[in-house]
Design a protein around this motif. Structure first.
Motif, PDB file in Angstrom:
ATOM      1  N   UNK A 248      31.301  49.310  45.799  1.00 37.14           N
ATOM      2  CA  UNK A 248      32.633  49.169  46.375  1.00 37.14           C
ATOM      3  C   UNK A 248      33.703  49.053  45.291  1.00 37.14           C
ATOM      4  N   UNK A 249      33.404  48.284  44.255  1.00 39.04           N
ATOM      5  CA  UNK A 249      34.345  48.150  43.145  1.00 39.04           C
ATOM      6  C   UNK A 249      34.550  49.498  42.459  1.00 39.04           C
TER       7      UNK A 249
ATOM      8  N   UNK B  27      38.945  44.619  45.258  1.00 36.24           N
ATOM      9  CA  UNK B  27      39.854  45.589  44.624  1.00 36.24           C
ATOM     10  C   UNK B  27      41.204  45.558  45.302  1.00 36.24           C
ATOM     11  N   UNK B  28      41.241  45.424  46.608  1.00 32.51           N
ATOM     12  CA  UNK B  28      42.510  45.346  47.330  1.00 32.51           C
ATOM     13  C   UNK B  28      43.322  44.153  46.852  1.00 32.51           C
ATOM     14  N   UNK B  29      42.686  43.009  46.719  1.00 35.19           N
ATOM     15  CA  UNK B  29      43.374  41.806  46.253  1.00 35.19           C
ATOM     16  C   UNK B  29      43.860  41.969  44.806  1.00 35.19           C
TER      17      UNK B  29
ATOM     18  N   UNK C  45      26.166  47.969  52.596  1.00 38.15           N
ATOM     19  CA  UNK C  45      27.476  48.339  53.144  1.00 38.15           C
ATOM     20  C   UNK C  45      28.377  47.102  53.227  1.00 38.15           C
ATOM     21  N   UNK C  46      27.810  45.954  53.578  1.00 41.26           N
ATOM     22  CA  UNK C  46      28.587  44.715  53.594  1.00 41.26           C
ATOM     23  C   UNK C  46      29.080  44.380  52.190  1.00 41.26           C
TER      24      UNK C  46
ATOM     25  N   UNK D  63      33.429  44.499  48.027  1.00 39.05           N
ATOM     26  CA  UNK D  63      34.007  45.092  46.818  1.00 39.05           C
ATOM     27  C   UNK D  63      35.370  45.692  47.092  1.00 39.05           C
ATOM     28  N   UNK D  64      35.518  46.309  48.245  1.00 41.39           N
ATOM     29  CA  UNK D  64      36.814  46.857  48.643  1.00 41.39           C
ATOM     30  C   UNK D  64      37.858  45.757  48.757  1.00 41.39           C
TER      31      UNK D  64
END
Length: 98
Positions: free
Chosen positions: A14-15, A78-80, A68-69, A74-75
Motif C-alpha cells: 500500500x505504501x 500515505x494519505x495522512x 488487502x487490509x 498503507x493507503x
C-alpha cells in the motif's frame, strides 16, 4: 505467522502503490510527457501489487484479505503523510513574499 507476514506485506504494498502514485502526480505537473509517466507508473505499480498479493495469498483467501487490509492501512498512512506535506508547503508558500 503467515497472517502477520501478509498484513505487513500488504502494508508495504500500500505504501509503495499510493506513495508511487503521489510521486507520479507530483512529477507529471511539470513534465511534457504526462501520459507516459501516468501509464508507465500505473503499469509498474499495478504489476508490483498484483505480484505481491499473489505471493502473499499462497492460495488462502484469509491471507489475501489480510494483505488487502494491510494495503488499505498503507493507503491511509500515505494519505495522512501527503496531507501533512501539502499543508506545510502551502504554509511556506503563503508566508513567503512574492
Amino acid at each position: 505467522m503467515m497472517i502477520v507476514v501478509a498484513l505487513i506485506g500488504g502494508f508495504i504494498l500500500g505504501i509503495l502503490f499510493f506513495g508511487g502514485l503521489w510521486l507520479t502526480v507530483k512529477r507529471t505537473l511539470g513534465s511534457p510527457y504526462v501520459a507516459l509517466w501516468l501509464l508507465g507508473s500505473s503499469l509498474i505499480r499495478t504489476g508490483i501489487v498484483l505480484t505481491g498479493f499473489y505471493f502473499m495469498a499462497q492460495g488462502s483467501l484469509l491471507q489475501l484479505l489480510v494483505s488487502v487490509a494491510g494495503f488499505i492501512a498503507g493507503r491511509l498512512l500515505i494519505l495522512r503523510l501527503t496531507r501533512q506535506i501539502e499543508q506545510k508547503q502551502v504554509i511556506v508558500t503563503e508566508s513567503s513574499p512574492l
